[in-house]
Scaffold this motif. Sequence first.
Motif: not given
Length: 310
Positions: A49-50, A70-74, A94-98, A301-307
Amino acid sequence: MTDKQTRRIMVLAAIAVPVFITAGAALAAEGPDGERSSWRLDPSLTLSGRVVTAESAARFEDETIDGTAWAVRLAPSLELANDDVTLTFRNATTRLEFRDADRTDRWQNTARLSGRFALGDESSVTVFGERADNMLSAEFSLTDEWEAGGEFEYAPDKSNRIQLGGSWRERSYDDGENSSGRGPRVDAEYRYRFGANHYAYLRGRYDEISSDNPRREVTRWLASASYQYPLAQDIRVRPEVSYQKLDYRGRPVAAGGFRSDKVLSPELTILYSPGPWQVSAEARYIIRSSTDPQFDRSGYRLALEMSYDF
């Protein structure tokens, strides 16, 4: 992604995955004399997730964000390998939502099949084919692409590694004009290893797209340098700086000539990887100058991702 594209991807995955698993299982199975095959089949799955927030951000290949998204990636993958050959099939959805209601949420998908062939202890060659749907490219925000290419790697010792790669890309754009584009990509990377999780990188890239629609034509030069330092066993810090020059030779500007952008991006990333978890926090400031005043702007640009790797 249209319903037709979704059905095509599902059909390809439904065919390719069972075929790859069946072939891999047959190769990895014991022979009639009970001897174990040298082939190994290794499936994996990553869920991530990002969250990204940005202001006046320049366009990059991975995503274009001016606001919050935000995005969710499988990403499932299959690897079939022996001592000299590694075959990999990987698919990422990936599902990308604005957050901005004026932006279009989307599904993105990338499927890649590659083969890595060892040429001895110091070098290898990799060939690959890739299909991407609904990716965001430098020239348009809804792009489908076929790409085929290869890479040569040379590592004379544990410290030094050189990679040289190239590919050809065929693109189509969901721009209402059925536009298409094509062109090469060439890149190089040098990595120096100081120790465990301690690296320095230098990268360079050139790519261009020619199109029947002048607004889709672009040429890009990119160079970057990064340094990764381990703060603890599972924590690393990675400062990086990149520079790219983009020329849009089919987009005239009012002052004369064509649009040309120069982008400088200092960046700092902190990575934390306890066991199967991967967490990264990224802060980047994007400094862009352009001959088109509409794009002559800078921002953060700030980003936080967890996998999690299953």
